[in-house]
Design a protein around this motif. Structure first.
Motif, PDB file in Angstrom:
ATOM      1  N   ALA A   1       0.807  -1.209   0.000  1.00  0.00           N
ATOM      2  CA  ALA A   1       0.000   0.000   0.000  1.00  0.00           C
ATOM      3  C   ALA A   1       0.845   1.265   0.000  1.00  0.00           C
ATOM      4  N   GLY A   2       2.103   1.142   0.399  1.00  0.00           N
ATOM      5  CA  GLY A   2       2.957   2.316   0.468  1.00  0.00           C
ATOM      6  C   GLY A   2       3.760   2.599  -0.779  1.00  0.00           C
ATOM      7  N   ASP A   3       3.466   1.905  -1.867  1.00  0.00           N
ATOM      8  CA  ASP A   3       4.281   2.054  -3.078  1.00  0.00           C
ATOM      9  C   ASP A   3       4.272   3.474  -3.622  1.00  0.00           C
ATOM     10  N   ALA A   4       3.098   4.099  -3.683  1.00  0.00           N
ATOM     11  CA  ALA A   4       3.006   5.428  -4.292  1.00  0.00           C
ATOM     12  C   ALA A   4       3.838   6.437  -3.504  1.00  0.00           C
ATOM     13  N   ALA A   5       3.749   6.374  -2.174  1.00  0.00           N
ATOM     14  CA  ALA A   5       4.511   7.315  -1.348  1.00  0.00           C
ATOM     15  C   ALA A   5       6.004   7.087  -1.495  1.00  0.00           C
ATOM     16  N   THR A   6       6.422   5.821  -1.509  1.00  0.00           N
ATOM     17  CA  THR A   6       7.851   5.512  -1.624  1.00  0.00           C
ATOM     18  C   THR A   6       8.385   5.927  -2.977  1.00  0.00           C
ATOM     19  N   CYS A   7       7.632   5.645  -4.029  1.00  0.00           N
ATOM     20  CA  CYS A   7       8.059   6.023  -5.379  1.00  0.00           C
ATOM     21  C   CYS A   7       8.136   7.540  -5.517  1.00  0.00           C
ATOM     22  N   ALA A   8       7.169   8.250  -4.943  1.00  0.00           N
ATOM     23  CA  ALA A   8       7.186   9.706  -5.008  1.00  0.00           C
ATOM     24  C   ALA A   8       8.397  10.263  -4.263  1.00  0.00           C
ATOM     25  N   ALA A   9       8.733   9.668  -3.126  1.00  0.00           N
ATOM     26  CA  ALA A   9       9.908  10.124  -2.373  1.00  0.00           C
ATOM     27  C   ALA A   9      11.186   9.895  -3.171  1.00  0.00           C
ATOM     28  N   GLY A  10      11.309   8.707  -3.770  1.00  0.00           N
ATOM     29  CA  GLY A  10      12.492   8.431  -4.575  1.00  0.00           C
ATOM     30  C   GLY A  10      12.610   9.347  -5.768  1.00  0.00           C
ATOM     31  N   THR A  11      11.488   9.614  -6.420  1.00  0.00           N
ATOM     32  CA  THR A  11      11.512  10.517  -7.576  1.00  0.00           C
ATOM     33  C   THR A  11      11.905  11.926  -7.151  1.00  0.00           C
ATOM     34  N   ALA A  12      11.428  12.374  -5.996  1.00  0.00           N
ATOM     35  CA  ALA A  12      11.812  13.688  -5.486  1.00  0.00           C
ATOM     36  C   ALA A  12      13.314  13.759  -5.224  1.00  0.00           C
ATOM     37  N   ILE A  13      13.898  12.661  -4.759  1.00  0.00           N
ATOM     38  CA  ILE A  13      15.343  12.614  -4.537  1.00  0.00           C
ATOM     39  C   ILE A  13      16.090  12.717  -5.863  1.00  0.00           C
ATOM     40  N   LEU A  14      15.629  11.982  -6.872  1.00  0.00           N
ATOM     41  CA  LEU A  14      16.258  12.059  -8.192  1.00  0.00           C
ATOM     42  C   LEU A  14      16.214  13.487  -8.731  1.00  0.00           C
ATOM     43  N   VAL A  15      15.074  14.122  -8.606  1.00  0.00           N
ATOM     44  CA  VAL A  15      14.915  15.494  -9.100  1.00  0.00           C
ATOM     45  C   VAL A  15      15.850  16.438  -8.357  1.00  0.00           C
ATOM     46  N   MET A  16      15.937  16.281  -7.039  1.00  0.00           N
ATOM     47  CA  MET A  16      16.792  17.161  -6.238  1.00  0.00           C
ATOM     48  C   MET A  16      18.253  16.979  -6.597  1.00  0.00           C
ATOM     49  N   VAL A  17      18.699  15.719  -6.731  1.00  0.00           N
ATOM     50  CA  VAL A  17      20.103  15.461  -7.072  1.00  0.00           C
ATOM     51  C   VAL A  17      20.423  16.025  -8.444  1.00  0.00           C
ATOM     52  N   ALA A  18      19.533  15.806  -9.420  1.00  0.00           N
ATOM     53  CA  ALA A  18      19.775  16.325 -10.768  1.00  0.00           C
ATOM     54  C   ALA A  18      19.879  17.845 -10.763  1.00  0.00           C
ATOM     55  N   GLY A  19      19.016  18.500 -10.016  1.00  0.00           N
ATOM     56  CA  GLY A  19      19.062  19.950  -9.961  1.00  0.00           C
ATOM     57  C   GLY A  19      20.269  20.477  -9.208  1.00  0.00           C
ATOM     58  N   ALA A  20      20.613  19.816  -8.109  1.00  0.00           N
ATOM     59  CA  ALA A  20      21.726  20.285  -7.290  1.00  0.00           C
ATOM     60  C   ALA A  20      23.060  20.053  -7.969  1.00  0.00           C
ATOM     61  N   ALA A  21      23.164  18.959  -8.729  1.00  0.00           N
ATOM     62  CA  ALA A  21      24.431  18.648  -9.390  1.00  0.00           C
ATOM     63  C   ALA A  21      24.695  19.559 -10.561  1.00  0.00           C
TER      64      ALA A  21
END
Length: 297
Positions: free
Chosen positions: A277-297
């Motif tokens: 049941a927690g897949d959507a929240a976990t996937c959204a968190a991981g995607t937010a991390i990818l976006v942050m790393v891409a922007g910060a780098a």
């Protein structure tokens, strides 16, 4: 930013089972499309095991040999490798690929920031279960399975260039070994009691000082995030959830703090295990991390 989004769909060398299904789940949920919508040029590649499955250790090395080649190719083409993998052992292949492709001096000063609820610093003699994916950080530094790590090429990572943060579920002997190593350690308790900025800032400063010796630019860093460093309320779909973790805003702040002190050369993001049941929240968190790393780098 030119990005190589590299999928590693394996759980201890077994394809598309357990956390090995996480990488494709990110793509199906639109991670690559989200990055492209933000203006990044994204190429998606998949690491594939090079031989038949014989045993976990051999299969893990096979996968990481393929991953190392993809990471090295990305760096040579001036793309940021964002590696999305089932297991933390993907840091072995990412590290080997970076060592092979970075200029010699830069590669010798490569730092590693390891964010994880677990130590991943076990060896066959300290582990209570012999669980292989409890050992990847020890393998990177040459403490565990050195012959397997040597197959990937390059030298073991110097422990003094490692920062482990967020740990809160370690075996007793593993915790003792990590505390007695040359690595910098900021525990999950430290982060909860002091806050991310106060607890992590000085450790990152010290790591940057160690890695930046004789460099005229910011030192390079490999950022490793096991998504279980987040509290289960933020990322519930993981193999080994552990309460008391970071919030999503705290991990994004951490990424910003790392990027302010280092040049992020690669990310490994691991351990999303879809199927609940927690897949959507976990996937959204991981995607937010990818976006942050891409922007910060």
């Amino acid at each position: 930013m030119n990005i190589s989004l590299i999928l590693v769909p394996y759980d201890l060398g077994r394809e598309d089972v357990g956390s090995g299904r996480g990488p494709q789940a990110y793509v199906e949920a639109g991670a690559a499309a989200t990055l492209r919508a933000l203006g990044h040029h994204v190429v998606v590649a998949t690491a594939q095991r090079r031989g038949p499955f014989r045993d976990e250790l051999d299969a893990v090395v096979d996968v990481n040999e393929a991953l190392a080649d993809l990471v090295a190719e990305a760096v040579r083409k001036r793309r940021l490798p964002l590696v999305v993998a089932g297991n933390c052992n993907a840091a072995l292949g990412a590290g080997a690929g970076l060592q092979a492709s970075l200029p010699a001096q830069e590669g010798q000063h490569l730092a590693l920031v390891w964010l994880d609820a677990h130590g991943d610093f076990n060896t066959p003699s300290t582990s209570r279960t012999s669980y292989l994916d409890g050992m990847p950080l020890a393998m990177l530094t040459g403490r565990a399975h050195p012959h397997a790590r040597a197959r990937l090429g390059g030298a073991p990572l110097a422990e003094r260039f490692v920062l482990h943060a967020g740990g809160r579920d370690l075996d007793p002997e593993e915790e003792e070994a990590l505390a007695g190593s040359a690595a910098l350690v900021v525990t999950g308790a430290n982060l909860r009691e002091q806050g991310v900025a106060a607890a992590l800032g000085p450790a990152l400063d010290e790591l940057a000082t160690r890695a930046g010796e004789k460099l005229t630019d910011l030192p390079p860093v490999h950022l490793h995030i096991d998504i279980d460093v987040l509290d289960p309320s933020a990322a519930p779909s993981v193999t080994f959830p552990s309460p008391g973790g970071l919030t999503l805003p705290e991990i994004l702040t951490t990424v910003e703090m790392v990027a302010a002190r280092f040049r992020v050369r690669a990310l490994t993001l691991t351990s999303f295990a879809p199927g609940g049941a927690g897949d959507a929240a976990t996937c959204a968190a991981g995607t937010a991390i990818l976006v942050m790393v891409a922007g910060a780098a």
